[in-house]
Design a protein around this motif. Structure first.
Motif: not given
Length: 138
Positions: A54-71
């Motif tokens: 599963p691919l996750v996207a970093p938030g602004p400044g690299g803080r946090g990880r956000y689900r993308t629904g992508l694999v």
């Protein structure tokens, strides 16, 4: 004199349009070559059994990880550049809002370059072919 200026402006406009069209053709050709590399990578990863994740996207400044629904597969150590199982190229970024934190973020694919990170502020760049090769070897 006014006629000469008008002719010069028209010629400049044609030259600018011609350069823009040439740049668009070059970018399209580069993306097509890069897409061929990615398609080969996806096929080879499947043959070798390199499991996507599963691919996750970093938030602004690299803080946090956000689900993308992508694999797919991350191509860089920073886990910002990735390819999904359908061979689409992504630069993963999230806006960082609360709604995205709760429901995940949507990331649109982009045209793949042959040189990843060209023109980036951090100055780090790598050949796409090298990144794909390294990912298969991991």
């Amino acid at each position: 004199m006014a006629g000469e200026q008008e002719a010069w402006r028209a010629e400049r406009a044609r030259a600018v349009e011609a350069r823009a069209a040439a740049a668009e053709r070059a970018a399209a050709a580069e993306s097509a070559r890069a897409q061929e590399l990615i398609d080969g990578f996806v096929a080879e990863a499947g043959r070798r059994g390199v499991a996507p994740e599963p691919l996750v996207a970093p938030g602004p400044g690299g803080r946090g990880r956000y689900r993308t629904g992508l694999v797919g597969w991350y191509l860089t150590r920073s886990r910002v550049v990735a390819v999904d199982t359908d061979g689409r190229y992504y630069v993963l970024r999230a806006g960082g809002g609360l709604r995205e934190r709760l429901t995940g973020t949507t990331v649109a694919p982009s045209d793949p370059p042959l040189v990843v990170g060209r023109g980036a502020r951090d100055g780090e760049q790598a050949d796409l072919a090298d990144l794909l090769r390294r990912r298969l070897q991991e």
